[in-house]
Design a protein around this motif. Structure first.
Motif, PDB file in Angstrom:
ATOM      1  N   ALA A 167      30.762  73.062  34.583  1.00 12.51           N
ATOM      2  CA  ALA A 167      32.328  73.998  34.280  1.00 12.51           C
ATOM      3  C   ALA A 167      32.257  75.668  33.976  1.00 12.51           C
ATOM      4  O   ALA A 167      31.447  76.082  33.749  1.00 12.51           O
ATOM      5  N   GLU A 168      32.903  76.181  34.798  1.00 14.67           N
ATOM      6  CA  GLU A 168      32.734  77.829  35.013  1.00 14.67           C
ATOM      7  C   GLU A 168      32.881  78.814  34.275  1.00 14.67           C
ATOM      8  O   GLU A 168      34.711  78.418  35.012  1.00 14.67           O
ATOM      9  N   VAL A 169      33.333  79.158  33.569  1.00 12.67           N
ATOM     10  CA  VAL A 169      33.551  80.351  33.154  1.00 12.67           C
ATOM     11  C   VAL A 169      33.809  81.774  33.958  1.00 12.67           C
ATOM     12  O   VAL A 169      32.696  82.352  34.251  1.00 12.67           O
ATOM     13  N   LYS A 170      35.064  81.551  34.756  1.00 10.78           N
ATOM     14  CA  LYS A 170      35.446  82.289  35.597  1.00 10.78           C
ATOM     15  C   LYS A 170      36.847  83.280  35.508  1.00 10.78           C
ATOM     16  O   LYS A 170      37.470  82.607  35.674  1.00 10.78           O
ATOM     17  N   LYS A 171      36.482  84.425  36.136  1.00 15.39           N
ATOM     18  CA  LYS A 171      37.974  85.294  35.481  1.00 15.39           C
ATOM     19  C   LYS A 171      38.742  85.736  36.465  1.00 15.39           C
ATOM     20  O   LYS A 171      39.548  85.801  36.991  1.00 15.39           O
ATOM     21  N   CYS A 205      23.331  80.960  33.951  1.00 13.76           N
ATOM     22  CA  CYS A 205      23.529  82.492  34.760  1.00 13.76           C
ATOM     23  C   CYS A 205      23.933  82.610  35.851  1.00 13.76           C
ATOM     24  O   CYS A 205      23.255  82.458  37.078  1.00 13.76           O
ATOM     25  N   LYS A 206      25.203  82.819  36.326  1.00 10.17           N
ATOM     26  CA  LYS A 206      25.684  82.739  37.333  1.00 10.17           C
ATOM     27  C   LYS A 206      25.818  84.434  38.311  1.00 10.17           C
ATOM     28  O   LYS A 206      26.761  85.146  37.882  1.00 10.17           O
ATOM     29  N   GLU A 207      24.999  84.480  38.690  1.00 13.98           N
ATOM     30  CA  GLU A 207      24.507  86.185  39.062  1.00 13.98           C
ATOM     31  C   GLU A 207      23.827  85.631  40.990  1.00 13.98           C
ATOM     32  O   GLU A 207      23.406  85.282  41.320  1.00 13.98           O
ATOM     33  N   VAL A 233      19.378  75.916  42.925  1.00 13.52           N
ATOM     34  CA  VAL A 233      18.946  76.062  44.049  1.00 13.52           C
ATOM     35  C   VAL A 233      20.109  75.950  45.174  1.00 13.52           C
ATOM     36  O   VAL A 233      20.510  74.421  45.577  1.00 13.52           O
ATOM     37  N   GLU A 234      20.752  77.123  45.722  1.00 21.87           N
ATOM     38  CA  GLU A 234      22.596  76.979  46.321  1.00 21.87           C
ATOM     39  C   GLU A 234      22.284  76.803  48.204  1.00 21.87           C
ATOM     40  O   GLU A 234      21.700  77.863  48.880  1.00 21.87           O
ATOM     41  N   VAL A 235      22.952  76.304  48.438  1.00 21.00           N
ATOM     42  CA  VAL A 235      22.609  75.920  50.376  1.00 21.00           C
ATOM     43  C   VAL A 235      23.737  76.082  50.377  1.00 21.00           C
ATOM     44  O   VAL A 235      25.349  75.536  49.948  1.00 21.00           O
ATOM     45  N   ASN A 251      30.614  74.649  49.066  1.00 17.69           N
ATOM     46  CA  ASN A 251      31.272  74.471  50.355  1.00 17.69           C
ATOM     47  C   ASN A 251      32.275  75.339  50.525  1.00 17.69           C
ATOM     48  O   ASN A 251      32.870  75.332  51.440  1.00 17.69           O
ATOM     49  N   ARG A 252      32.441  76.716  50.130  1.00 10.57           N
ATOM     50  CA  ARG A 252      32.834  77.787  49.699  1.00 10.57           C
ATOM     51  C   ARG A 252      31.566  78.947  51.098  1.00 10.57           C
ATOM     52  O   ARG A 252      30.820  78.837  49.504  1.00 10.57           O
ATOM     53  N   SER A 253      31.780  79.463  52.046  1.00  8.65           N
ATOM     54  CA  SER A 253      31.014  80.176  52.726  1.00  8.65           C
ATOM     55  C   SER A 253      31.554  81.460  51.993  1.00  8.65           C
ATOM     56  O   SER A 253      32.013  82.124  52.309  1.00  8.65           O
ATOM     57  N   GLU A 287      29.387  72.065  45.349  1.00  9.24           N
ATOM     58  CA  GLU A 287      30.474  73.112  44.738  1.00  9.24           C
ATOM     59  C   GLU A 287      31.623  73.667  45.175  1.00  9.24           C
ATOM     60  O   GLU A 287      31.195  73.980  46.659  1.00  9.24           O
ATOM     61  N   SER A 288      32.127  74.238  44.379  1.00  7.94           N
ATOM     62  CA  SER A 288      33.875  74.524  45.074  1.00  7.94           C
ATOM     63  C   SER A 288      34.461  73.921  45.588  1.00  7.94           C
ATOM     64  O   SER A 288      34.568  73.050  46.041  1.00  7.94           O
ATOM     65  N   GLY A 289      36.170  74.347  45.415  1.00  7.67           N
ATOM     66  CA  GLY A 289      36.788  74.116  45.978  1.00  7.67           C
ATOM     67  C   GLY A 289      37.971  72.629  45.166  1.00  7.67           C
ATOM     68  O   GLY A 289      38.870  71.523  46.620  1.00  7.67           O
ATOM     69  N   VAL A 307      32.678  73.279  39.000  1.00  7.64           N
ATOM     70  CA  VAL A 307      34.253  73.905  39.006  1.00  7.64           C
ATOM     71  C   VAL A 307      34.636  74.576  38.234  1.00  7.64           C
ATOM     72  O   VAL A 307      34.374  74.848  37.386  1.00  7.64           O
ATOM     73  N   GLY A 308      35.098  75.675  39.147  1.00  8.71           N
ATOM     74  CA  GLY A 308      35.911  76.622  38.472  1.00  8.71           C
ATOM     75  C   GLY A 308      37.744  77.059  38.375  1.00  8.71           C
ATOM     76  O   GLY A 308      38.259  76.120  37.389  1.00  8.71           O
ATOM     77  N   GLU A 309      37.676  77.664  39.384  1.00  6.36           N
ATOM     78  CA  GLU A 309      39.098  77.759  39.624  1.00  6.36           C
ATOM     79  C   GLU A 309      40.619  76.843  39.473  1.00  6.36           C
ATOM     80  O   GLU A 309      41.190  77.418  38.556  1.00  6.36           O
ATOM     81  N   SER A 310      39.999  75.662  38.926  1.00  4.95           N
ATOM     82  CA  SER A 310      41.318  74.333  39.154  1.00  4.95           C
ATOM     83  C   SER A 310      41.199  73.898  37.674  1.00  4.95           C
ATOM     84  O   SER A 310      41.980  73.771  37.403  1.00  4.95           O
TER      85      SER A 310
END
Ligand SMILES: O=P(O)(O)OC[C@@H](O)[C@@H](O)c1c[nH]c2ccccc12
Length: 406
Positions: A184-188, A247-249, A296-298, A320-322, A355-357, A377-380
């Motif tokens: 779960a992503e802590v995303k402002k 750590c999301k960097e 490792v993200e692709v 899933n997001r470019s 990841e994403s969406g 997952v972040g936004e939702s």
């Protein structure tokens, strides 16, 4: 694999042995004074004291400065060549993101890269957001390194409490719930979606995620583009949250891995769209040494193919997001897990993170059927007034530890 050997410390003689597809072959040695693509650890400033210069005769000064300016220029040429060779390797691996704004050839340079340079139009403005962030990171990291030298970080890391098992937590959650383990992503905020949550309290959100049954948390630490921060990572860790932390960097330099570990991370993100195979392999070694997991993200099949060729990867994220166009399409996860790639992933027992969406129980079911064992997952969920309930809404079921799932 042949390529550029990552530099371990500044000031050392760097063996350079580069074979690029465009037939440039260079075997030699370069003394590195400043960061080359972020892989030299620190920048050194000439340590000769000015008072020593003052007692020398003017004549000697002049001679010396003439000699040293030509040495400096030779050095600049070598550095520039190394950068160019690195770019060549990246291009040969299908990497479109340039790691730095391209610099002009130094004075007096004559060599194989010159023709290519004349082609470059608009070369010094980034071509997409990922490239912009990458260029910015390079500068940001140089500034941060001056304040937190690697030697000090190494000491902090030695005294840090042990890391938590990020991959193990995902596997356990998958077994416990029957759903993909949740990161779960802590995303402002994000560059594509703007501000997601106005009254943003990272610790409160992290605690709600943990209560809701998240296996792990992802904490955005980039300040400029995502309104995150390392202070969030530290605060969440010191508030007693037990979930392992990613750590999301945007990692472009090994120093960042030490920094993340010192600030309480248990895992870091490595983005294949930015890093060459050799850099990923090198950064993985550092993660291993520090007890960190690496996600490792692709984003496309080419990146997936590259990553499958690198030893020692346990966790692969399919975004899933470019990050270049912001386009989101969850069928990307399915597409990348079909055929030979999917077969190799199952054979190696890797964990794939979708990841994403992802917004609904149907989205979760879709990526699970495609073969993921974890989701990011972040936004939702961050947008919900109660992120704990947001998790139950996302899965269509209460997946918290308190709830008996079978
Ligand atoms: O908010 P979303 O659509 O649920 O996405 C979360 C996460 O996948 C996304 O933030 C992300 C995936 N990879 C990244 C790399 C950098 C920054 C952010 C990301």
């Amino acid at each position: 694999m042949e390529g550029l050997v990552p530099v371990k410390s500044a000031g050392q003689r760097l063996p350079v042995r580069v074979v690029s597809p465009s037939l440039y072959r260079c075997i030699g040695s370069v003394s590195i004074r400043r960061s080359v693509s972020g892989f030299a650890m620190d920048r050194r400033i000439d340590s000769r004291s000015p008072s020593l210069f003052a007692i020398r005769s003017q004549q000697t000064d002049l001679k010396e400065s003439l000699a040293s300016s030509s040495v400096e220029n030779d050095l600049r040429i070598k550095e520039w060549e190394v950068e160019m060779y690195q770019n060549e390797i990246a291009i040969s691996q299908g990497i479109r993101i340039r790691r730095k704004p391209p610099s002009k050839a130094p004075l007096g340079y004559s060599g194989p890269f010159e023709l290519r340079l004349h082609d470059e139009q608009d070369a010094d403005s980034p071509s997409n957001i990922l490239e912009e962030i990458t260029w910015y990171k390079d500068e940001e990291v140089s500034r941060m390194k001056e304040l937190n030298p690697l030697e000090a970080l190494k000491k902090a890391v030695e005294n840090a409490p042990p890391t938590r098992d990020f991959v193990g937590a995902l596997r356990m959650a998958h077994q416990r719930t029957g759903f993909p383990g949740l990161i779960a992503e802590v995303k402002k905020a994000s560059p594509s979606r703007g501000i997601l949550k106005e009254n943003f309290d990272p610790v409160e959100i992290a605690q709600a995620y943990e209560r809701g049954g998240a296996a792990c948390l992802s904490v955005l630490t980039d300040q400029k583009y995502f309104k995150g921060g390392f202070e969030n990572l530290e605060a969440i860790r010191s508030a007693g949250v037990k979930c392992p932390l990613l750590c999301k960097e945007f990692v472009v330099d090994p120093w960042q891995i030490y920094y993340a570990r010192a600030k309480g991370a248990d895992a870091v993100l490595l983005i294949a769209a930015v890093l060459t195979d050799l850099e990923i392999a090198y950064l993985l070694e550092i993660c291993k040494k520090l007890g960190l997991s690496a996600l490792v993200e692709v984003h496309d099949e080419r990146e997936m193919g590259r990553v499958l060729g690198i030893e020692g990867i346990e966790l692969v994220g399919i975004n899933n997001r470019s990050l270049e166009t912001f386009k989101v399409d969850i069928s990307n996860t399915k597409k990348l897990l079909e055929g030979e790639h999917g077969r190799q992933i199952r054979e190696k027992d890797m964990i794939v993170v979708g990841e994403s969406g992802l917004f609904t129980p149907d989205d979760i079911a879709y990526v699970q059927t495609a073969g993921v064992k974890a989701v990011l997952v972040g936004e939702s969920i961050v947008k919900q007034s109660d992120p704990e309930k947001g998790i139950a809404g996302l899965f269509g079921k209460n997946i918290s530890h308190k709830n008996r799932l079978t």
